[in-house]
Enzyme design. Structure first.
Site, PDB file in Angstrom:
ATOM      1  CE  LYS A   2      -9.280 -24.432 -37.042  1.00  0.00           C
ATOM      2  NZ  LYS A   2      -9.528 -24.696 -38.478  1.00  0.00           N
ATOM      3  CB  SER A  38     -12.352 -22.161 -39.511  1.00  0.00           C
ATOM      4  OG  SER A  38     -11.571 -23.318 -39.754  1.00  0.00           O
ATOM      5  CB  SER A  61      -9.921 -23.695 -42.406  1.00  0.00           C
ATOM      6  OG  SER A  61     -11.274 -23.331 -42.435  1.00  0.00           O
TER       7      SER A  61
HETATM    8  N1  GLN Z   1     -14.588 -21.485 -45.227  1.00  0.00           N
HETATM    9  C1  GLN Z   1     -14.849 -22.873 -45.434  1.00  0.00           C
HETATM   10  C2  GLN Z   1     -16.119 -23.267 -44.731  1.00  0.00           C
HETATM   11  O1  GLN Z   1     -16.718 -22.441 -44.175  1.00  0.00           O
HETATM   12  C3  GLN Z   1     -13.687 -23.701 -45.018  1.00  0.00           C
HETATM   13  C4  GLN Z   1     -13.714 -24.202 -43.633  1.00  0.00           C
HETATM   14  C5  GLN Z   1     -12.552 -25.082 -43.302  1.00  0.00           C
HETATM   15  O2  GLN Z   1     -11.665 -25.321 -44.110  1.00  0.00           O
HETATM   16  N2  GLN Z   1     -12.585 -25.632 -42.101  1.00  0.00           N
HETATM   17  O3  GLN Z   1     -16.523 -24.401 -44.742  1.00  0.00           O
END
Ligand code: GLN
Length: 473
Positions: A78, A153, A177
């Protein structure tokens, strides 16, 4: 021709050590797969120019019989995990040309193990989002249906595994994410216990919530990567040694279902049916399944969307145009800040910086940030109580399968609601795994669904055991 479809890490390791194919041949097979499909999927932001050279090094290691399980294994990383000398942008214009000056601890450990890094994967900017649409470099598409999001994400990391553009990948998980994109793409995603994997060299989002975790095709693969990256690290003061181990003759595992949380409206019918069938499947394998009373867990989403932006606003303060990445000059220092931060951050990053600054401001601090921290303790209590009775807490990973690109991006609240089942594990620091559990039919498409298992802090061993049972590994 190497058939990438059914390869797992341990099988690949056997092939490499038996000489069925070399690490270079394997790397080339993945590079061709990427060439063929990534034009549509866009899982990667960059394919590294030295993949073959890395694989040559791995082959030498194998020839010297110095190999481990990950030697020659292709991985995708990532774009918020630092690898020395390579770009690391967090999918933001702010860091578009930023080059990592050092290796993150996870990258260092994987390099030492001889893994081959194929490239860096797309994500929501600074890991904020659940669809990968917040990337400054365009969205990634779901391999099961190109008109849909891969989740986020870590959408690029999940899509790359699901489309055989890598054998496995790393993501980061602050509120889901790793797990949510894994469930949207039909693969396995592990969020380790807070502290079990070093955050050194991970671009911080919410420091009390962030963990790096593997996205893989099997539970066994997730376990292999977790074992390679976990452990105490002097560079991360919050890191700890965790070593849960199930006693050999342990049977009669129990799964708890938090009925309070499952009563919430808005769970897709097919996803709910699939969840209930998954619970039945565990029962048929001898697992006990019962309801657990966890009255505060339903506040997780609200707590998360206060604590996370608070931490985001403070973590992202360092991007001031002077120290890292983008710099846009104005007439004076204040204008430099305005232009750089206004120009470098996308709309979601700016929204969260503002929300976080607000909840931390004097006068509101007690009403929001402190209150959220108090409720955080209550939620933790619910889990402590539950784990006195059961080994696992189980929910769907997400309330629905992947949605269409563009469907929720204009309505952030709706996007946030999709994190209802994943945020509790970050708030409490416990480990959680998403397992592929079936599909929802949509015309000629099959949209992957996932279930989530959580266990007590440091008990990844339990997740691996139940995960392997569930997937018949
Ligand atoms: N969807 C969640 C957010 O928007 C999780 C993001 C993440 O785990 N980095 O914060």
């Amino acid at each position: 021709m190497i058939n990438l479809k059914n390869l797992t890490i341990s099988e690949t390791h056997n092939h490499l050590t038996k000489g069925d194919f070399s690490a270079v041949e394997l790397a080339q097979a993945y590079l061709s797969a990427i060439k063929e499909t990534d034009g549509d999927i866009k899982a990667y932001l960059e394919i590294f120019p030295d993949v073959v050279e890395q694989a040559e090094e791995a082959d030498k290691k194998i020839a010297r019989k110095e190999e481990g399980l990950l030697t020659g294994i292709p991985l995708a990383i990532k774009d918020n995990i630092l690898i020395k000398g390579r770009k690391c942008s967090a999918a933001s214009k702010m860091l578009a040309d930023y080059v990592a000056p050092y290796d993150s601890t996870v990258a260092k450990r994987l390099k030492d193990a001889g893994a081959v890094f194929l490239g860096r994967t797309n994500m929501d900017e600074f890991a904020m989002g659940g669809s990968t649409e917040n990337s400054a470099f365009g969205p990634t598409r779901n391999p099961s249906d190109l008109s849909r999001v891969p989740g986020g994400s870590s959408g690029g990391s999940a899509a790359a595994v699901a489309s055989d553009e890598t054998l496995a990948s790393l993501g980061s998980d602050t509120g889901g994410s790793v797990r949510q994109p894994a469930s949207f793409c039909g693969v396995v995603g592990l969020k380790p216990s807070y502290g079990s994997v070093s955050r050194n060299g991970l671009i911080a989002m919410g420091s009390s919530l962030d963990q790096i975790g593997p996205i893989t095709k099997t539970v066994a693969d997730a376990e292999i990567i977790f074992n390679a990256i976990k452990g105490k690290d002097p560079m991360d003061g919050t890191s700890v040694e965790t070593a849960g181990a199930i006693s050999a003759n342990r049977k009669n595992f129990k799964i708890g279902i938090p009925s309070d949380l499952m009563d919430t409206e808005g769970i897709d019918e097919t996803a709910l049916k699939n969840f209930n069938e998954s619970a039945e499947r565990f029962k048929s394998m001898g697992y006990g399944v019962e309801c657990v009373n966890m009255p505060n867990v339903k506040y997780s989403l609200a707590v998360y969307y206060i604590i996370m932006p608070a931490e985001v606003s403070s973590n992202l303060a360092r991007f001031d145009g002077l120290r890292y990445g983008l710099h846009i000059s104005g007439k004076n220092l204040a204008e430099d800040y305005f232009l750089t931060r206004g120009g470098g951050f996308g709309i979601e990053a700016r929204r969260r910086i503002m929300l976080g600054t607000y909840v931390l401001s004097s006068g509101y601090y007690d009403a929001y940030y402190n209150k959220a921290n108090q409720v955080r303790s209550l939620i933790k209590n619910d889990y402590d109580e539950a784990f006195k009775k059961v080994d696992f807490v189980m929910t769907p990973t997400a309330p629905s399968p992947a949605w269409k690109i563009g469907e929720k991006i204009k309505n952030p609240m709706e996007m946030y609601l999709a994190d209802i089942f994943t945020t509790p594990a970050n708030i409490t620091g416990i480990p959680a795994i998403s397992l592929p559990s079936g599909f929802k039919k949509d015309g000629d498409k099959s949209l992957p669904l996932g279930i989530q298992l959580m266990s007590d802090h440091g008990r990844e061993d339990l997740l691996f055991k139940a995960g392997k049972d569930f997937l018949n590994e």
